[in-house]
Scaffold this motif. Structure first.
Motif, PDB file in Angstrom:
ATOM      1  N   TRP A   1       0.847  -1.194   0.000  1.00  0.00           N
ATOM      2  CA  TRP A   1       0.000   0.000   0.000  1.00  0.00           C
ATOM      3  C   TRP A   1       0.883   1.245   0.000  1.00  0.00           C
ATOM      4  O   TRP A   1       1.957   1.256   0.597  1.00  0.00           O
ATOM      5  CB  TRP A   1      -0.900   0.025   1.234  1.00  0.00           C
ATOM      6  CG  TRP A   1      -1.918  -1.066   1.288  1.00  0.00           C
ATOM      7  CD1 TRP A   1      -1.712  -2.367   1.620  1.00  0.00           C
ATOM      8  CD2 TRP A   1      -3.315  -0.954   0.996  1.00  0.00           C
ATOM      9  NE1 TRP A   1      -2.879  -3.082   1.558  1.00  0.00           N
ATOM     10  CE2 TRP A   1      -3.895  -2.231   1.182  1.00  0.00           C
ATOM     11  CE3 TRP A   1      -4.136   0.096   0.611  1.00  0.00           C
ATOM     12  CZ2 TRP A   1      -5.249  -2.479   0.985  1.00  0.00           C
ATOM     13  CZ3 TRP A   1      -5.489  -0.150   0.417  1.00  0.00           C
ATOM     14  CH2 TRP A   1      -6.033  -1.422   0.597  1.00  0.00           C
TER      15      TRP A   1
ATOM     16  N   GLU B   1      -0.343   4.341   1.040  1.00  0.00           N
ATOM     17  CA  GLU B   1      -0.802   5.316   2.024  1.00  0.00           C
ATOM     18  C   GLU B   1      -1.019   4.721   3.409  1.00  0.00           C
ATOM     19  O   GLU B   1      -1.345   5.435   4.350  1.00  0.00           O
ATOM     20  CB  GLU B   1      -2.118   5.947   1.543  1.00  0.00           C
ATOM     21  CG  GLU B   1      -1.993   6.633   0.185  1.00  0.00           C
ATOM     22  CD  GLU B   1      -3.349   6.952  -0.422  1.00  0.00           C
ATOM     23  OE1 GLU B   1      -4.371   6.548   0.171  1.00  0.00           O
ATOM     24  OE2 GLU B   1      -3.387   7.594  -1.480  1.00  0.00           O
TER      25      GLU B   1
ATOM     26  N   THR C   1      -6.150  18.800  -4.177  1.00  0.00           N
ATOM     27  CA  THR C   1      -6.274  17.585  -4.999  1.00  0.00           C
ATOM     28  C   THR C   1      -5.056  16.685  -4.972  1.00  0.00           C
ATOM     29  O   THR C   1      -5.152  15.508  -5.312  1.00  0.00           O
ATOM     30  CB  THR C   1      -6.579  17.963  -6.462  1.00  0.00           C
ATOM     31  OG1 THR C   1      -5.578  18.883  -6.930  1.00  0.00           O
ATOM     32  CG2 THR C   1      -7.951  18.602  -6.576  1.00  0.00           C
TER      33      THR C   1
ATOM     34  N   SER D   1      -4.432  13.496 -13.877  1.00  0.00           N
ATOM     35  CA  SER D   1      -4.820  13.006 -12.559  1.00  0.00           C
ATOM     36  C   SER D   1      -3.654  13.140 -11.588  1.00  0.00           C
ATOM     37  O   SER D   1      -2.487  13.135 -11.994  1.00  0.00           O
ATOM     38  CB  SER D   1      -5.242  11.538 -12.653  1.00  0.00           C
ATOM     39  OG  SER D   1      -6.331  11.394 -13.537  1.00  0.00           O
TER      40      SER D   1
ATOM     41  N   SER E   1      -3.397   2.713  -3.573  1.00  0.00           N
ATOM     42  CA  SER E   1      -3.989   3.804  -2.806  1.00  0.00           C
ATOM     43  C   SER E   1      -5.219   3.296  -2.067  1.00  0.00           C
ATOM     44  O   SER E   1      -5.748   2.212  -2.355  1.00  0.00           O
ATOM     45  CB  SER E   1      -4.381   4.953  -3.735  1.00  0.00           C
ATOM     46  OG  SER E   1      -5.465   4.565  -4.568  1.00  0.00           O
ATOM     47  N   GLY E   2      -5.701   4.094  -1.123  1.00  0.00           N
ATOM     48  CA  GLY E   2      -6.898   3.714  -0.391  1.00  0.00           C
ATOM     49  C   GLY E   2      -8.114   3.589  -1.292  1.00  0.00           C
ATOM     50  O   GLY E   2      -8.953   2.692  -1.116  1.00  0.00           O
ATOM     51  N   VAL E   3      -8.224   4.472  -2.280  1.00  0.00           N
ATOM     52  CA  VAL E   3      -9.355   4.424  -3.213  1.00  0.00           C
ATOM     53  C   VAL E   3      -9.314   3.134  -4.027  1.00  0.00           C
ATOM     54  O   VAL E   3     -10.334   2.454  -4.218  1.00  0.00           O
ATOM     55  CB  VAL E   3      -9.331   5.654  -4.140  1.00  0.00           C
ATOM     56  CG1 VAL E   3     -10.406   5.536  -5.221  1.00  0.00           C
ATOM     57  CG2 VAL E   3      -9.527   6.931  -3.332  1.00  0.00           C
ATOM     58  N   GLU E   4      -8.115   2.778  -4.508  1.00  0.00           N
ATOM     59  CA  GLU E   4      -7.980   1.538  -5.284  1.00  0.00           C
ATOM     60  C   GLU E   4      -8.291   0.319  -4.428  1.00  0.00           C
ATOM     61  O   GLU E   4      -8.928  -0.644  -4.885  1.00  0.00           O
ATOM     62  CB  GLU E   4      -6.561   1.436  -5.848  1.00  0.00           C
ATOM     63  CG  GLU E   4      -6.247   2.468  -6.917  1.00  0.00           C
ATOM     64  CD  GLU E   4      -4.781   2.490  -7.293  1.00  0.00           C
ATOM     65  OE1 GLU E   4      -4.474   2.793  -8.464  1.00  0.00           O
ATOM     66  OE2 GLU E   4      -3.935   2.215  -6.414  1.00  0.00           O
TER      67      GLU E   4
ATOM     68  N   ALA F   1     -10.305   0.166  -1.815  1.00  0.00           N
ATOM     69  CA  ALA F   1     -11.744   0.089  -1.562  1.00  0.00           C
ATOM     70  C   ALA F   1     -12.487  -0.495  -2.762  1.00  0.00           C
ATOM     71  O   ALA F   1     -13.410  -1.307  -2.606  1.00  0.00           O
ATOM     72  CB  ALA F   1     -12.283   1.481  -1.226  1.00  0.00           C
ATOM     73  N   GLU F   2     -12.080  -0.098  -3.963  1.00  0.00           N
ATOM     74  CA  GLU F   2     -12.713  -0.630  -5.164  1.00  0.00           C
ATOM     75  C   GLU F   2     -12.434  -2.121  -5.312  1.00  0.00           C
ATOM     76  O   GLU F   2     -13.325  -2.907  -5.668  1.00  0.00           O
ATOM     77  CB  GLU F   2     -12.209   0.132  -6.391  1.00  0.00           C
ATOM     78  CG  GLU F   2     -12.666  -0.427  -7.731  1.00  0.00           C
ATOM     79  CD  GLU F   2     -14.182  -0.415  -7.906  1.00  0.00           C
ATOM     80  OE1 GLU F   2     -14.670  -1.159  -8.777  1.00  0.00           O
ATOM     81  OE2 GLU F   2     -14.870   0.328  -7.174  1.00  0.00           O
TER      82      GLU F   2
ATOM     83  N   ARG G   1     -14.623  -4.044  -2.860  1.00  0.00           N
ATOM     84  CA  ARG G   1     -16.014  -4.126  -3.318  1.00  0.00           C
ATOM     85  C   ARG G   1     -16.176  -5.217  -4.375  1.00  0.00           C
ATOM     86  O   ARG G   1     -17.138  -5.997  -4.346  1.00  0.00           O
ATOM     87  CB  ARG G   1     -16.443  -2.772  -3.890  1.00  0.00           C
ATOM     88  CG  ARG G   1     -17.901  -2.708  -4.327  1.00  0.00           C
ATOM     89  CD  ARG G   1     -18.193  -1.421  -5.073  1.00  0.00           C
ATOM     90  NE  ARG G   1     -17.436  -1.347  -6.316  1.00  0.00           N
ATOM     91  CZ  ARG G   1     -17.786  -1.999  -7.431  1.00  0.00           C
ATOM     92  NH1 ARG G   1     -18.859  -2.778  -7.444  1.00  0.00           N
ATOM     93  NH2 ARG G   1     -17.059  -1.877  -8.524  1.00  0.00           N
TER      94      ARG G   1
ATOM     95  N   THR H   1      -1.013  -3.929  -7.462  1.00  0.00           N
ATOM     96  CA  THR H   1      -1.001  -2.913  -8.511  1.00  0.00           C
ATOM     97  C   THR H   1       0.173  -3.103  -9.459  1.00  0.00           C
ATOM     98  O   THR H   1       0.300  -2.376 -10.431  1.00  0.00           O
ATOM     99  CB  THR H   1      -0.905  -1.507  -7.891  1.00  0.00           C
ATOM    100  OG1 THR H   1       0.236  -1.461  -7.022  1.00  0.00           O
ATOM    101  CG2 THR H   1      -2.159  -1.176  -7.104  1.00  0.00           C
TER     102      THR H   1
END
Length: 609
Positions: free
Chosen positions: A90, A92, A219, A402, A418-421, A423-424, A427, A441
């Motif tokens: 990870w 982050e 951002t 981005s 990343s945290g967003v990746e 979480a996806e 899910r 990744t």
């Protein structure tokens, strides 16, 4: 989660218990605690370490492997969906992030940089250095005097100077070459505050990569420019002197310099959408134009001459010396440099001679030129190959890409998840039925190959202190008082001298802690391991001055074979009395460990397992 580094053969039940407790017993406890009809799923955060291994973390790998097996077993026996997710690194969060960032912070030391654009630099690991800049209109003329529609903007030549100055600070040299430079995102600076900027240098095999990042507070970080840097060799540093008057005579048309119009900001003048300060407009001269070529002079006013002490690629002068080649009918912005060679710092007066590579067609989508920068005598200060400008509108200078990983991250974390990746991925995993899922990744085969290579290197580099401490302790604790060795004449057995055979048997007895060892007894059948094998070869070198290598016991596993090898060995490595110093023993162990090939390391680890 608990990590506790250590070689597997030096592990203790207490250390293993600490590592197993959260993963092994914690998993079982939570599964039983949540066992009720309302449970929709039971997911465990395992690690790729259970699949690809992790150096000096055998117990941690085993604990994660337990979670994987637990998921397979319970998913087949329970009505609940049970899954073990083997997460990769990870960026982050996570243990790797904390460990790597903690080690980077501990090792980081801020060093002052003698250049007005930099605050300081930090060594961020082997072959990597990060330069910190904090640009503002109050302190830095490169943005105060360069604006697009009244918005302070770092010129493309400012990126070149940032990269050049950082590299020559890190690798002091007279001449430098910038290659494959691309401008990716605009770097706009707020009027009333500063902009955080990082220049990251990373050594490669044949060049040094540079990347320039800037921070948008709301951002994240953006990549503004990238390229390569190399030091020019003496044979590449030879230049040609040109006849300046002859160059001017070859150009048939003289175009007066633009005068610009006064801007709303004091001392600035506007040339279309671009407004510049006196370092720009006071340095301009007339432009001479010919067929597919052009020439202009750039003369920095005396009041700004001190700039040249630090700005060897003076951004204002270089901007004028490159942008003059664009046609006035369209708005062009710099896009890339194929190659820029700086032979020595730019002087106060330069002549820029441009040759168009695409006939300089008016209004074309791109313009490509080669440019020579000459001093007042006609000698070459710098040469530019393949400078490309793109026809654009001013709106292009809005950030469009981005965000990227923070440049201050440890290099191993920059490709992390990343945290967003994450979480996806989580899910999506809940919407499938497999009991085990690997998430990374990075290319999995590449991760495995790099991990195996790192394991070999780290074993060789870090095993020595533990091996030395362990073997020293074992040597003392395994001494057997009154050890009985084989009696009788050794000379009658395979031509071995009595003295050599007796000493080898004695070494076997002392290292293994076993009495009555015979000449034909196999070292490994007596439960000897590779650490004890190193102890044996160390003592042989200590006593006989003969280096048989760390894997000698694999080839000569009996005392008889080893004694014979000692007698036929013709490469004594040191002539010292039997009681060698601790330093010599450490030197020998270091030599043994570092001389191991990858295959030898694998063989030794295989025997240990």
């Amino acid at each position: 989660m608990v990590l506790d580094d250590g070689l597997m053969q030096l592990e203790t039940p207490e250390k293993t218990h600490r590592v197993f407790q959260p993963k092994v017993w914690g998993t079982q406890f939570l599964f039983e605690l949540t066992d009720n009809p309302q449970r929709d799923f039971f997911v465990m955060s395992s690690s790729l370490a259970s699949t690809i291994g992790l150096y000096a973390q055998a117990d941690y790998c085993a604990a994660n492997a337990f979670q994987d097996v637990f998921a397979h077993r319970m998913n087949s026996q329970s009505d609940t969906f049970v899954c073990s997710i083997n997460w990769g690194i990870w960026s982050e969060a996570g243990a790797a992030m904390r460990l790597l960032m903690d080690s980077s912070i501990a090792a980081a030391r801020q060093t002052w940089v003698n250049h007005p654009l930099f605050e300081y630099c930090v060594d961020a690991g082997p072959g990597r250095r990060v330069y910190h800049a904090r640009l503002s209109t109050q302190r830095h003329w490169i943005v105060a005097e360069h604006r697009l529609r009244d918005r302070p903007l770092v010129p493309g030549t400012g990126f070149l100077e940032l990269a050049r100055a950082a590299y020559q600070d890190w690798q002091p040299c007279t001449s430098v070459e910038l290659r494959g430079v691309y401008f990716l995102e605009p770097l706009l600076v707020p009027e009333s505050t500063h902009k955080e900027v990082r220049i990251v240098l990373e050594e490669r095999e044949t060049a040094c990569d540079f990347t320039i990042f800037s921070l948008e507070p709301e951002t994240g970080w953006y990549e503004n420019a990238r390229g390569n840097l190399v030091t020019l060799l003496p044979e590449d540093n030879k230049t040609i002197a040109y006849n300046l008057e002859a160059l001017k005579r070859s150009l048939t048309q003289e175009r007066p310099r633009e005068m610009g119009v006064a801007a709303s900001i004091k001392e600035l003048k506007c040339f279309g959408d671009v407004c510049v300060g006196p370092r720009w407009y006071k340095s301009m001269s007339n432009i001479f134009v010919g067929q597919n070529q052009a020439l202009t002079e750039v003369i920095l006013p005396d009041e700004y001459k001190k700039d040249l002490e630090h700005y060897h690629l003076h951004p204002a002068m270089l901007d004028l010396a490159t942008s003059f080649a664009s046609t006035p009918e369209a708005f062009y912005l710099p896009f890339s440099y194929k190659k820029l060679r700086l032979y020595h710092p730019l002087p106060q007066q330069i002549t820029a001679y441009a040759r168009y590579l695409d006939k300089g067609q008016s209004g074309a989508a791109t313009l490509s030129v080669d440019i020579l920068l000459l001093d007042s005598t006609g000698a070459t200060c710098a040469s530019i190959e393949g400078f490309t400008l793109k026809k654009v509108t001013a709106e292009v200078y809005e950030t469009s890409s981005s965000p990227v990983a923070p440049p201050d991250l440890h290099p191993e974390l920059r490709q992390g998840m990343s945290g967003v990746e994450g979480a996806e991925a989580f899910r999506r995993i809940l919407n499938q039925s497999l009991p085990q899922v690997l998430v990374s990744t990075q290319d999995f085969a590449g991760v495995r190959a790099r991990n195996e290579a790192k394991t070999m290197v780290r074993f060789k580099e870090s095993a020595l202190p533990e091996l030395r401490e362990f073997t020293a302790a074992q040597w003392q604790s395994h001494r057997v008082e009154g050890t009985e060795t084989v009696q009788g004449s050794f000379e009658s057995q395979q031509g071995i001298s009595a003295d050599t055979g007796a000493k080898v048997v004695e070494i076997f007895c002392q290292v293994l802690g076993v009495k009555n060892i015979g000449l034909e007894d196999d070292f490994f059948e007596l439960n000897g391991d590779s650490l004890q094998a190193i102890m044996v070869t160390s003592r042989i070198r200590d006593i006989f001055g003969v280096d048989l290598g760390p894997d000698a016991l694999f080839d000569y596993s009996t005392a008889a074979e080893l004694a014979k090898a000692i007698q036929t060995q013709n490469k004594p490595v040191i002539d010292q009395p039997p009681n060698q110093s601790q330093d010599v023993e450490e030197m020998f162990l270091r030599q043994q460990v570092y001389n191991l090939s990858d295959e030898e390391v694998e063989a030794m680890l295989g025997r240990l397992s």
